[in-house]
Structures are given as C-alpha cells and as structure tokens.
Design a protein around this motif. Structure first.
Motif, PDB file in Angstrom:
ATOM      1  N   ALA A 108       1.175  -2.773  -7.275  1.00  0.00           N
ATOM      2  CA  ALA A 108       2.558  -2.976  -6.829  1.00  0.00           C
ATOM      3  C   ALA A 108       3.493  -1.887  -7.359  1.00  0.00           C
ATOM      4  CB  ALA A 108       3.047  -4.355  -7.269  1.00  0.00           C
ATOM      5  N   TRP A 132      -0.328   1.126  -2.557  1.00  0.00           N
ATOM      6  CA  TRP A 132       0.716   0.152  -2.880  1.00  0.00           C
ATOM      7  C   TRP A 132       0.116  -1.235  -2.683  1.00  0.00           C
ATOM      8  CZ3 TRP A 132       0.303   3.332   1.229  1.00  0.00           C
ATOM      9  CH2 TRP A 132       0.309   2.799   2.513  1.00  0.00           C
ATOM     10  N   ALA A 133       0.907  -2.277  -2.854  1.00  0.00           N
ATOM     11  CA  ALA A 133       0.339  -3.631  -2.896  1.00  0.00           C
ATOM     12  C   ALA A 133       0.101  -4.204  -1.507  1.00  0.00           C
ATOM     13  CB  ALA A 133       1.260  -4.555  -3.682  1.00  0.00           C
ATOM     14  N   ASP A 134      -1.003  -4.938  -1.393  1.00  0.00           N
ATOM     15  CA  ASP A 134      -1.310  -5.760  -0.229  1.00  0.00           C
ATOM     16  C   ASP A 134      -1.206  -7.215  -0.680  1.00  0.00           C
ATOM     17  OD1 ASP A 134      -2.066  -6.526   2.283  1.00  0.00           O
ATOM     18  OD2 ASP A 134      -3.952  -5.418   2.310  1.00  0.00           O
ATOM     19  N   ASN A 194       5.678  -3.260  -0.417  1.00  0.00           N
ATOM     20  CA  ASN A 194       4.863  -4.361  -0.930  1.00  0.00           C
ATOM     21  C   ASN A 194       5.232  -5.666  -0.224  1.00  0.00           C
ATOM     22  OD1 ASN A 194       3.793  -2.534  -2.788  1.00  0.00           O
ATOM     23  ND2 ASN A 194       5.122  -3.194  -4.460  1.00  0.00           N
TER      24      ASN A 194
END
Length: 240
Positions: A108, A132-134, A194
């Motif tokens: 993140a 980046w965040a999933d 995110n």
C-alpha cells in the motif's frame, strides 16, 4: 558513505533470499559505492530451530551482501532520480535500485523498481516496475516491464562490463523509467490507486540499493564464482 543519508539493513530480509545483509559488504572505493556479494557462512543471530519463519530457522547464511536505504533520512516526491551503476549479470544475482513510499505497509506504500535484474522463467531480464495495493493483505498490483537481457547484449556485447544510467522521471501524472535514455516503462498514476483511495505515488519515497542473491527470483548461485560486485557511481535527485 554518508551516514547522514544512508542506513544499512542487517540479516535476512525478504523474498527467501540467501544472503545475510551486513554493513561490511559495502564500501566507498575510488569515489564509488561497491556492494560485494560473497559466498561465506554467516551465523544467523536470530536462529530458532523450531521457527517456521525462514528468517529464523536457517542456522547459517551461505552468502553475504549489503543493502542500503535512505529511510527516515532522505525522501523525495516527484522530480528526477538518476543512478549510474554497473551490475554483475551472473547467475543467482539480483541487484536493484528502488524506492518505497514512507507511509503504509507494503504494497500500500507503493514500490518503484527503477532497476531490477534477475531471471524470468530462466531468462536473464531487466525489469522496470511499480507496485501498489490490490484487494486483500499483501496483494499487489503491478505495472511491469520485462526486457530480455539478450536485447541489450545484441546491441552491445560488452554491456555487462560498462556503467549504465538508470533514470526515473516522476510527476503527479506519471512515472517514466529509462535505461541509457531508452524508455522502458511509463506508469499512469491515474491507475495506481489503492482500494482505500490512497495513491502511494502521491507521497514521498525513500531510496534503496541492494544486491540480493538467490531467493524467489534471483536464480541458483551455486555454480557462480564469488565475490561479485555491484558498483554505484552516483545517485542524484533533481527537482524542477
């Protein structure tokens, strides 16, 4: 090396890598940073035989190297970063130039891989990525560029013996990653949001330089002769 800007990692860190990171494998020589990967046994000071954590259940590391970063000492947001370096492309080596965002846990916080070199499905590859965040903890979305190393060797058979210039051009809108002025990847920052709405590339990042050995991506170093050297001529950050 300027300790006002750079700190060292110690021990086993990530990706099931084989090396023990330690300070003494990095030195400034003739004005250049030299990170040396060695084949040597290093006792794991965190060893616990019963642990299920790979960082603890190995009694010894069979390799050593160095990893340095500017976390808490130097961060930047947007601008141009240039790193002139010479990497060793032997089997099992995984050198990198990368950044991480200062807030939130990985992924993140955002990761920018200005340079990675390792084997993808057995083939030597130069990579230029962002993550980046999933949805879900520790799940990352990636924007990867994977260029077969053979492409560079075809243009210049002497490529591994030379210094090369890696450059990141970072604005609010995009991250462009170059190698010797060739654009390898352009990341659209409108897409790098995110699940919670936070864009990790709209925050300051810090810089990491390391030489990993083996692990999830590095390949098998057992037939490689050591020591190996990763040389960094300079790291520069420019703002408009």
């Amino acid at each position: 090396m300027n300790s006002d800007l750079w700190s060292f990692e110690e021990g086993f860190k990530r990706n099931n890598e084989l090396q023990w990171y330690q300070k003494k494998n990095a030195e400034v020589k003739d004005g250049r940073l030299v990170i040396t990967g060695k084949r040597e046994q290093v006792k794991n000071s965190n060893f616990e035989a019963e642990s299920t954590d790979w960082r603890r259940n190995r009694e010894y590391a069979e390799y050593s190297s160095s990893s340095i970063n500017t976390r808490g000492k130097y961060e930047f947001q947007y601008g141009i970063m240039e790193v002139r370096a010479r990497i060793d492309t032997a089997m099992g080596l995984w050198p990198a130039i990368w950044t991480l965002g200062i807030s939130k846990p990985w992924p993140a916080n955002g990761e920018i891989d200005v340079m990675e070199y390792y084997r993808v499905k057995g083939e030597a590859t130069i990579l230029a990525n962002a993550a980046w965040a999933d949805e879900g903890q520790y799940n990352a979305k990636w924007d990867n560029a994977k260029i077969p190393f053979s492409d560079f060797l075809e243009k210049d058979p002497e490529w591994p013996s030379k210094f090369h210039l890696w450059r990141m051009e970072w604005t609010e809108d995009s991250i462009k990653l170059f190698l010797d002025d060739e654009l390898l990847n352009e990341i659209d920052l409108a897409r790098t949001v995110n699940p919670d709405g936070f864009n990790p590339f709209h925050q300051p990042h810090y810089i990491l330089l390391n030489l990993a050995i083996g692990g999830n991506n590095g390949g098998d170093p057992s037939t490689t002769s050591f020591p190996k050297h990763y040389l960094v001529d300079y790291v520069r950050v420019y703002q408009k």
